[in-house]
Design an enzyme around this catalytic site. Sequence first.
Site, PDB file in Angstrom:
ATOM      1  N   PHE A 230      58.102  34.843 -11.358  1.00 35.63           N
ATOM      2  CA  PHE A 230      58.460  36.095 -10.673  1.00 35.63           C
ATOM      3  C   PHE A 230      57.845  37.305 -11.372  1.00 35.63           C
ATOM      4  O   PHE A 230      57.249  38.181 -10.734  1.00 35.63           O
ATOM      5  CB  PHE A 230      59.986  36.207 -10.630  1.00 35.63           C
ATOM      6  CG  PHE A 230      60.507  37.506 -10.085  1.00 35.63           C
ATOM      7  CD1 PHE A 230      60.764  37.656  -8.733  1.00 35.63           C
ATOM      8  CD2 PHE A 230      60.777  38.579 -10.922  1.00 35.63           C
ATOM      9  CE1 PHE A 230      61.256  38.850  -8.224  1.00 35.63           C
ATOM     10  CE2 PHE A 230      61.268  39.776 -10.435  1.00 35.63           C
ATOM     11  CZ  PHE A 230      61.507  39.907  -9.071  1.00 35.63           C
ATOM     12  N   ASP A 231      57.971  37.390 -12.694  1.00 40.32           N
ATOM     13  CA  ASP A 231      57.446  38.526 -13.453  1.00 40.32           C
ATOM     14  C   ASP A 231      55.938  38.679 -13.270  1.00 40.32           C
ATOM     15  O   ASP A 231      55.433  39.773 -13.002  1.00 40.32           O
ATOM     16  CB  ASP A 231      57.723  38.346 -14.946  1.00 40.32           C
ATOM     17  CG  ASP A 231      59.185  38.169 -15.272  1.00 40.32           C
ATOM     18  OD1 ASP A 231      59.859  37.386 -14.580  1.00 40.32           O
ATOM     19  OD2 ASP A 231      59.653  38.813 -16.219  1.00 40.32           O
TER      20      ASP A 231
END
Length: 409
Positions: free
Chosen positions: A201-202
């Site tokens: 996600f990051d």
Amino acid sequence: MTWTSQPRAAVQARPTAPTAVLDVVVPVYNEETDLGPCVRRLHAHLSTHFPYPFRITVADNASADGTLAVAETLAAELPGVSVLHLDAKGRGRALRAAWSASPAPVLAYLDVDLSTDLAALLPLVAPLISGHSDLAIGTRLARTSRVVRGAKREVISRGYNLLLRGTLAARFSDAQCGFKAIRADVAARLLPLVQDTGWFFDTELLVLAQRAGLRIHEVPVDWVDDPDSRVDIVATALADLRGIGRLGRALVTGALPLAELREQLGRAPLHQPPAQVPVGLPRQLVRFAAVGVASTLAYLLLFVLARGPLGAQPANLLALLLTAVANTAANRRLTFGVTGRHHAGRHHLQGLLAFALGLALTSGSLAILHTATAAPPRTLELAVLVAANLAATVLRFILLRLAMHHRRP
């Protein structure tokens, strides 16, 4: 490329304002032991050192132990602490839900183990509050960072970030440090485009932000590895590789609305880029590779057909000349978007220059092979020619791009 700041509204809030300026999310899964000390320490730090109203959101994603009960106790005990419970696992899923529901103009998150020194929290979010930057990350890879962790994790972390630079052209230094912040208005535009719900996600968020022309602020941090970390390194690495492949395909095919994001959120260039600045390089590489594969197959077919009656060197010359002319015409139209007869003669002349280099490489390779072996097997001849053609292809792309690159309207 250097960008200049367009006017961005700074966060307007006094220390006594009732609405939180910063929402720090702590995503947790089965952390009933560490959650209490983490939140109390974070709350004490913010109360003492942070000059704006804040809130802490514990995002519990499907914990199977007493984590949720601990979180609810903390919310009842400490002002400004809230709890968000999700029925599905995934750190990315927890952050998306917590950030999307938060009323704060600046959003952050940190890992429950508090591996990152909290002294870096105010430097992390200050540029976002002022409007100077759009996202902020803690980095363990800056020269002034101080990091305590084992060699295995150090190698994996640096290798992963090098992989991002090579595959996705990432310019940020540390994608995986669990210490990041984002402006809420930027998050509202980027989060719907982020597909990953786990550890990638990051990275996906940062790549999208970079491609949209947003400013990413980096803060060197002091970081001490948590020896009790339960992250499955192998499973996470495989998921990251799948994420890189998926995101890379989306960037190459144009599936993401990056132009719209850049127009709405990005920063205008300081000046018009010169004509030589690469435009659409990933797509050009993909199309050049496709044309190259077709040309190589045609070349090998012509070489095999002409090898018997003409011999190796004349067959190589004929096959290379015919495919070079067709290759230049195809790349001119399909790869570099050049149509019409304008400069066509010059382009083909430069294509023939690339052909001459390719001929020198392939003929030289054949000559060396026949010097080393009087009657080499046909398969070995073809293997040598393929290797030589690969080297010639790299030179060909560089020469053709210099010749045909033109300003886009």
